[in-house]
Design a protein around this motif. Structure first.
Motif, short mmCIF file in Angstrom:
data_model
loop_
_atom_site.label_atom_id
_atom_site.label_comp_id
_atom_site.label_asym_id
_atom_site.label_seq_id
_atom_site.Cartn_x
_atom_site.Cartn_y
_atom_site.Cartn_z
N ASN A 181 0.84 -1.20 0.00
CA ASN A 181 0.00 0.00 0.00
C ASN A 181 0.88 1.26 0.00
N GLU A 182 1.95 1.22 0.77
CA GLU A 182 2.88 2.36 0.80
C GLU A 182 3.53 2.57 -0.56
N PHE A 183 3.85 1.48 -1.26
CA PHE A 183 4.42 1.59 -2.60
C PHE A 183 3.42 2.24 -3.55
N ARG A 184 2.16 1.84 -3.48
CA ARG A 184 1.13 2.42 -4.34
C ARG A 184 0.96 3.91 -4.06
N ILE A 185 0.99 4.28 -2.79
CA ILE A 185 0.87 5.69 -2.42
C ILE A 185 2.04 6.48 -2.98
N SER A 186 3.24 5.94 -2.85
CA SER A 186 4.43 6.62 -3.38
C SER A 186 4.36 6.80 -4.88
N LEU A 187 3.90 5.76 -5.60
CA LEU A 187 3.77 5.87 -7.05
C LEU A 187 2.72 6.91 -7.45
N ALA A 188 1.59 6.92 -6.74
CA ALA A 188 0.54 7.89 -7.03
C ALA A 188 1.03 9.31 -6.76
N LEU A 189 1.77 9.50 -5.67
CA LEU A 189 2.30 10.82 -5.34
C LEU A 189 3.32 11.27 -6.38
N LYS A 190 4.13 10.35 -6.84
CA LYS A 190 5.11 10.67 -7.88
C LYS A 190 4.40 11.09 -9.17
N GLY A 191 3.34 10.37 -9.54
CA GLY A 191 2.57 10.72 -10.73
C GLY A 191 1.91 12.08 -10.60
N HIS A 192 1.38 12.37 -9.42
CA HIS A 192 0.73 13.67 -9.19
C HIS A 192 1.75 14.81 -9.28
N ARG A 193 2.94 14.57 -8.75
CA ARG A 193 3.98 15.61 -8.81
C ARG A 193 4.42 15.88 -10.25
N LYS A 194 4.39 14.84 -11.09
CA LYS A 194 4.74 15.03 -12.50
C LYS A 194 3.74 15.93 -13.21
N THR A 195 2.46 15.66 -12.98
CA THR A 195 1.43 16.45 -13.65
C THR A 195 1.22 17.80 -12.99
N GLY A 196 1.59 17.90 -11.73
CA GLY A 196 1.47 19.16 -11.02
C GLY A 196 0.10 19.39 -10.42
N PRO A 197 -0.04 20.47 -9.68
CA PRO A 197 -1.34 20.77 -9.05
C PRO A 197 -2.38 21.15 -10.10
N PHE A 198 -3.63 21.07 -9.69
CA PHE A 198 -4.72 21.43 -10.59
C PHE A 198 -5.76 22.23 -9.83
N THR A 199 -6.58 22.94 -10.61
CA THR A 199 -7.67 23.72 -10.04
C THR A 199 -8.98 23.25 -10.67
N VAL A 200 -10.00 23.09 -9.83
CA VAL A 200 -11.33 22.73 -10.31
C VAL A 200 -12.29 23.79 -9.80
N ARG A 201 -13.08 24.34 -10.74
CA ARG A 201 -14.10 25.31 -10.35
C ARG A 201 -15.46 24.71 -10.66
N PHE A 202 -16.31 24.73 -9.67
CA PHE A 202 -17.69 24.27 -9.82
C PHE A 202 -18.58 25.50 -9.84
N THR A 203 -19.11 25.82 -11.02
CA THR A 203 -19.97 26.98 -11.16
C THR A 203 -21.42 26.52 -11.23
N GLU A 204 -22.31 27.45 -11.40
CA GLU A 204 -23.73 27.12 -11.50
C GLU A 204 -24.03 26.27 -12.74
N LYS A 205 -23.25 26.45 -13.81
CA LYS A 205 -23.56 25.79 -15.07
C LYS A 205 -22.61 24.67 -15.48
N GLN A 206 -21.37 24.71 -14.98
CA GLN A 206 -20.39 23.74 -15.45
C GLN A 206 -19.25 23.55 -14.46
N ILE A 207 -18.39 22.61 -14.82
CA ILE A 207 -17.18 22.34 -14.05
C ILE A 207 -16.01 22.70 -14.95
N VAL A 208 -15.07 23.46 -14.41
CA VAL A 208 -13.89 23.86 -15.16
C VAL A 208 -12.67 23.26 -14.48
#
Length: 172
Positions: free
Chosen positions: A79-106
């Motif tokens: 499980n720790e290995f899977r967490i480390s791999l997922a964290l490594k993948g997230h760091r590669k793609t970088g942070p993201f922003t999600v906006r939930f508006t009245e009409k859509q998701i951005v």
């Protein structure tokens, strides 16, 4: 009402997701596997003790039991290995922003921007202060409460339920 979430996952966020996924989809399987592994390890320890007291303990038996314990240790640490791999993948793609508006998701990451409707979600969950919004059986958006930069995380569930027509299920 608009909600903005800026996600840069920490190890604890991904560890919590692993716990959530096990509890949601695989609780009985993991419980059974855990019981079997602990029982086998206990029996191996008792066998070593018994053979040691009878002075019948061979090098071959010790090697097999050590290998058994190494395999069990790997299973517990997987499980720790899977967490480390997922964290490594997230760091590669970088942070993201999600906006939930009245009409859509951005959804924005780096220079990419994607817009979608609320109809794409199949299941909605809240677990320990994090929202898991599934777009397929195995693929959720993970939105921890500490990542909300606009909007009240406590009111987000009601907002989602209204926009999607789905119930936000709370998992304990």
């Amino acid at each position: 009402m608009e909600y903005t979430i800026y996600c840069q996952f920490a190890r604890k966020d991904l560890a919590q997701y692993m716990s959530f996924a096990r509890r949601l989809r695989y609780q009985k399987l993991y419980t059974a596997m855990y019981v079997v592994v602990v029982t086998v390890l206990a029996l191996a320890a008792l066998l070593m003790l018994y053979l040691g007291l009878r002075q019948n303990l061979t090098r071959d038996t010790v090697v097999r039991v050590v290998l058994l314990y190494a395999f069990a240790g790997f299973w517990f640490l997987s499980n720790e290995f899977r967490i480390s791999l997922a964290l490594k993948g997230h760091r590669k793609t970088g942070p993201f922003t999600v906006r939930f508006t009245e009409k859509q998701i951005v959804f924005e990451t780096g220079e990419k921007r994607t817009e979608s409707s609320y109809e794409g979600f199949t299941e909605l969950y809240q677990f320990r202060g994090t929202y898991y919004l599934f777009i397929s059986r195995t693929q959720p958006f993970i939105l921890p409460s500490h990542c909300f930069t606009q909007g009240d995380p406590a009111a987000f569930g009601a907002f989602l339920a209204e926009k999607t027509g789905l119930e936000v299920k709370e998992l304990n």
